[in-house]
Design an enzyme around this catalytic site. Structure first.
Site, PDB file in Angstrom:
ATOM      1  N   PRO A 132      -5.115  -4.514   0.358  1.00 20.50           N
ATOM      2  CA  PRO A 132      -6.485  -4.228   0.771  1.00 20.50           C
ATOM      3  C   PRO A 132      -6.589  -2.528   1.269  1.00 20.50           C
ATOM      4  CG  PRO A 132      -5.459  -5.686   2.312  1.00 20.50           C
ATOM      5  CD  PRO A 132      -4.475  -5.537   1.342  1.00 20.50           C
ATOM      6  N   GLU A 169      10.834  -8.037  -2.998  1.00 13.66           N
ATOM      7  CA  GLU A 169      11.596  -6.697  -2.631  1.00 13.66           C
ATOM      8  C   GLU A 169      10.825  -6.702  -0.911  1.00 13.66           C
ATOM      9  OE1 GLU A 169      12.044  -3.458  -1.229  1.00 13.66           O
ATOM     10  OE2 GLU A 169      10.780  -2.844  -3.109  1.00 13.66           O
ATOM     11  N   CYS A 202      10.281   1.632   1.930  1.00 13.28           N
ATOM     12  CA  CYS A 202      11.123   0.722   2.694  1.00 13.28           C
ATOM     13  C   CYS A 202      12.626   1.156   2.476  1.00 13.28           C
ATOM     14  CB  CYS A 202      10.874  -0.569   1.609  1.00 13.28           C
ATOM     15  SG  CYS A 202      10.673  -0.300  -0.089  1.00 13.28           S
ATOM     16  N   GLU A 236      12.166  -2.486  11.334  1.00 12.90           N
ATOM     17  CA  GLU A 236      11.559  -1.557  10.393  1.00 12.90           C
ATOM     18  C   GLU A 236      10.296  -0.735  11.160  1.00 12.90           C
ATOM     19  OE1 GLU A 236       9.854  -3.020   6.935  1.00 12.90           O
ATOM     20  OE2 GLU A 236      10.744  -1.459   5.635  1.00 12.90           O
ATOM     21  N   GLY A 271       6.808  -6.289   0.078  1.00 12.83           N
ATOM     22  CA  GLY A 271       5.801  -6.407   1.290  1.00 12.83           C
ATOM     23  C   GLY A 271       6.946  -6.842   2.504  1.00 12.83           C
ATOM     24  N   SER A 272       6.209  -7.396   3.348  1.00 11.65           N
ATOM     25  CA  SER A 272       6.958  -7.548   4.671  1.00 11.65           C
ATOM     26  C   SER A 272       7.904  -8.643   4.433  1.00 11.65           C
ATOM     27  CB  SER A 272       6.081  -7.671   5.868  1.00 11.65           C
ATOM     28  OG  SER A 272       5.315  -8.730   5.573  1.00 11.65           O
ATOM     29  N   TRP A 275       0.740  -1.200   0.067  1.00 11.51           N
ATOM     30  CA  TRP A 275      -0.032  -0.083  -0.034  1.00 11.51           C
ATOM     31  C   TRP A 275       0.721   1.148  -0.045  1.00 11.51           C
ATOM     32  CZ3 TRP A 275       2.035   2.118   4.325  1.00 11.51           C
ATOM     33  CH2 TRP A 275       2.307   1.377   5.138  1.00 11.51           C
ATOM     34  N   ASN A 276       2.234   1.360   0.251  1.00  9.61           N
ATOM     35  CA  ASN A 276       2.926   2.352   0.274  1.00  9.61           C
ATOM     36  C   ASN A 276       3.082   3.277  -0.990  1.00  9.61           C
ATOM     37  OD1 ASN A 276       4.874   0.540  -0.196  1.00  9.61           O
ATOM     38  ND2 ASN A 276       6.231   1.389   0.948  1.00  9.61           N
ATOM     39  N   LYS A 334      -2.789  -8.908  -7.383  1.00  7.62           N
ATOM     40  CA  LYS A 334      -3.202  -8.742  -6.002  1.00  7.62           C
ATOM     41  C   LYS A 334      -2.668  -7.459  -5.226  1.00  7.62           C
ATOM     42  CE  LYS A 334      -3.136  -9.772  -1.630  1.00  7.62           C
ATOM     43  NZ  LYS A 334      -3.867  -8.461  -1.310  1.00  7.62           N
TER      44      LYS A 334
HETATM   45  P1  ADP Z   1       2.390  -4.737   5.129  1.00  6.71           P
HETATM   46  O1  ADP Z   1       2.734  -5.249   6.518  1.00  6.71           O
HETATM   47  O2  ADP Z   1       3.205  -3.545   4.817  1.00  6.71           O
HETATM   48  O3  ADP Z   1       0.986  -4.360   5.027  1.00  6.71           O
HETATM   49  P2  ADP Z   1       2.427  -7.312   4.082  1.00  6.71           P
HETATM   50  O4  ADP Z   1       3.624  -8.228   3.784  1.00  6.71           O
HETATM   51  O5  ADP Z   1       1.618  -7.869   5.055  1.00  6.71           O
HETATM   52  O6  ADP Z   1       2.971  -5.958   4.422  1.00  6.71           O
HETATM   53  O7  ADP Z   1       1.737  -6.983   2.817  1.00  6.71           O
HETATM   54  C1  ADP Z   1       2.268  -6.794   1.461  1.00  6.71           C
HETATM   55  C2  ADP Z   1       1.225  -7.671   0.496  1.00  6.71           C
HETATM   56  O8  ADP Z   1       1.148  -9.067   0.704  1.00  6.71           O
HETATM   57  C3  ADP Z   1      -0.395  -7.185   0.688  1.00  6.71           C
HETATM   58  O9  ADP Z   1      -0.957  -6.978  -0.827  1.00  6.71           O
HETATM   59  C4  ADP Z   1      -0.967  -8.096   1.472  1.00  6.71           C
HETATM   60  O10 ADP Z   1      -2.492  -8.447   1.336  1.00  6.71           O
HETATM   61  C5  ADP Z   1      -0.150  -9.254   1.014  1.00  6.71           C
HETATM   62  N1  ADP Z   1      -0.254 -10.611   1.725  1.00  6.71           N
HETATM   63  C6  ADP Z   1      -0.367 -10.584   2.962  1.00  6.71           C
HETATM   64  N2  ADP Z   1      -0.452 -11.831   3.674  1.00  6.71           N
HETATM   65  C7  ADP Z   1      -0.429 -12.408   2.440  1.00  6.71           C
HETATM   66  C8  ADP Z   1      -0.425 -14.216   2.211  1.00  6.71           C
HETATM   67  N3  ADP Z   1      -0.463 -14.755   3.268  1.00  6.71           N
HETATM   68  N4  ADP Z   1      -0.518 -14.602   0.885  1.00  6.71           N
HETATM   69  C9  ADP Z   1      -0.320 -13.635   0.064  1.00  6.71           C
HETATM   70  N5  ADP Z   1      -0.268 -12.139   0.105  1.00  6.71           N
HETATM   71  C10 ADP Z   1      -0.370 -11.988   1.393  1.00  6.71           C
END
Ligand code: ADP
Length: 482
Positions: free
Chosen positions: A178, A250, A284, A384, A228-229, A151-152, A175
């Site tokens: 959210p 990343e 990030c 982070e 993402g994370s 989302w960032n 995807k």
């Molecule tokens: P943040 O903590 O910054 O929101 P996330 O790693 O949780 O980072 O989210 C990055 C992306 O990964 C988002 O689109 C999130 O919905 C998606 N995501 C989170 N969990 C899962 C999962 N188990 N499988 C697939 N996508 C995921």
């Protein structure tokens, strides 16, 4: 409020989710609900994967020029619609409008770059050691790609994946996060308007775990490109093992800034501020820790505090706002935990906007804060934060600065401020990071390879390097009669 009952895009059709469920989207600056969109899941993702698989043969056999033309058209449309897209970003993500506009320009630049790069995906011929053989190497698209985005940067994180994927000839299931689906919907509409054939790009919003499971359990998905994370990145990596899927990850970062005594201190202060407080610290590659050489520490810290005091926080849609809210409650709690932890462990806190909090109490605002008297045991120094807190510590020698900077499980970006050329080369070569900025904190450009080492990820996005994540090299050995 907008109600978008058909906000998944599968096989060229805008659809509601199979379950008919929907989800809200909020403005983090006001906490108002701004939209209600389809909440897809495993079944929607399975349908999207099927569509992407079916279209792969036709899309991948188009000429690079044909694919390039569509990407170029998308670039033009995105540029034309920049103001509208920027407003959507600000509304659902919170960053100030000027930053959102900057993001749209950057997002469009990835479409342009990969429109050009599609035509330059060269193979190789290898001089053979055997007279009767000719050896060729040809790049071919990996196949169906799942792109999972955060989302960032709701626009540029999508185009830096879709640009190279589509240029290479892959088909995609996107995807988005959210929190920021509206930008993703607009980008897919732009691609549709640009003439992307049905099934080449499919968008599934909704249940991350369900969509993730569909992607992970399907052998037809050959690559997951994820931002993402680190936690979710590790999960995807583990679960991809059974199909030996390719991965481009990343992940998190914990960027250090080293300010040496020979730096232009005003420049270092300005760019540290820009790096840390851009997007409220939710970047990030933003500065997480600042190390300043002892003789300039006092000057640097005082100047930094003055600048932090002058920052204007508020709703990003308002003119003159420098810093917006955080994205959600979860993020705000995390930043607060880091602040309390630092406080308990003895940090001195400078937070001049704290008394404004009532005024901004409707949103998810966190006041920009400087921490001094910090040490490495504090969470802010090794986890982070993703928020507007900046810890500043002093160091004596160049070696000590480098050791401090490298003391992290992450390895995405690091920054140096110095006017000494020898030092800038020496130090940047010793920093264990995928990206080093020398007197520069904005290294992310479409033409350059962006990516981390250690637990910050695998692979590169951007540059001619970025497209190679989306291809396999095929080696062809030809036996010939002379
Ligand atoms: P943040 O903590 O910054 O929101 P996330 O790693 O949780 O980072 O989210 C990055 C992306 O990964 C988002 O689109 C999130 O919905 C998606 N995501 C989170 N969990 C899962 C999962 N188990 N499988 C697939 N996508 C995921």
């Amino acid at each position: 409020m907008e109600t978008l009952t058909k906000s998944n895009y599968i096989n060229g059709v805008w659809k509601e989710s199979v379950s008919k469920k929907s989800m809200p989207v909020y403005n983090p600056a006001t906490l108002e609900q701004i939209a209600e969109i389809s909440y897809g899941g495993k079944s929607d993702a399975e349908e999207a994967i099927k569509a992407a698989k079916n279209t792969f043969p036709t899309w991948s056999s188009k000429t690079p020029r044909e694919r390039s033309t569509i990407l170029y058209k998308a670039y033009q449309l995105m540029t034309e619609q920049a103001d509208d897209l920027a407003k959507t970003i600000t509304k659902e993500q919170g960053k100030p409008l000027k930053e959102a506009l900057g993001e749209v320009k950057s997002a469009a630049s990835f479409l342009l770059w990969y429109a050009e790069e599609a035509n330059r995906l060269y193979g190789e011929t290898i001089p053979s050691s055997v007279k009767t053989k000719r050896l060729l190497v040809i790049p071919q698209p990996v196949g169906v790609v799942a792109a999972i985005t955060p989302w960032n940067f709701p626009a540029s994180m999508i185009t830096r994946k879709l640009g190279p994927a589509l240029a290479a000839g892959c088909t995609v299931i996107l995807k988005p996060a959210p929190d920021t689906p509206l930008t993703a919907i607009k980008i897919v509409k732009i691609l549709e308007e640009a003439g992307i054939p049905s099934g080449v790009v499919n968008l599934v919003n909704g249940d991350a775990k369900g969509i993730g499971k569909a992607v992970l359990s399907n052998e037809d998905v050959r690559l997951i490109t994820f931002t993402g994370s680190t936690e979710v990145g590790k999960y995807l990596m583990e679960k991809s093992a059974s199909h030996v899927k390719k991965l481009s990850l990343e992940l998190g970062g914990h960027a250090p800034i080293l300010v040496f005594d020979d730096a232009d201190i005003d420049q270092a202060v300005d760019l540290t501020l820009a790096s840390k407080f851009r997007n409220s610290g939710q970047t990030c590659i933003c500065a997480n820790r600042v190390y300043v050489q002892q003789s300039v520490y006092e000057t640097f810290t005082e100047k930094l505090k003055d600048k932090v005091r002058d920052l204007r926080q508020g709703n990003g849609l308002e003119e003159q706002v420098d810093i917006g809210p955080l994205i959600n409650e979860h993020q705000k709690d995390k930043v607060m935990t880091h602040l309390r932890d630092a406080q308990e462990k003895g940090a001195d806190i400078y937070s001049p906007h704290n008394d404004n909090r009532n005024h901004l109490s409707n949103g998810l605002f966190f006041p920009p804060t400087v921490l001094t008297n910090v040490h490495k045991k504090m969470k802010v120094m090794h986890e982070e934060t993703f928020g507007p807190i900046i810890p500043v510590q002093s160091f004596q020698s160049e070696d000590e600065g480098i050791t401090n900077a490298n003391d992290s499980n992450y390895g995405l970006a690091a920054y140096i401020f110095t006017k000494n050329v020898d030092r800038s080369v020496r130090v940047s070569e010793k920093l264990e990071y995928g990206i080093v900025g020398i007197n520069d904190v904005f290294p992310a450009l479409a033409e350059a390879p962006f990516g981390g080492i250690k637990q910050s990820g695998i692979g590169k996005e951007g540059g001619h390097h970025g497209i190679h994540e989306f291809v396999e090299l095929k080696y062809i050995s030809m036996g010939i009669s002379l």
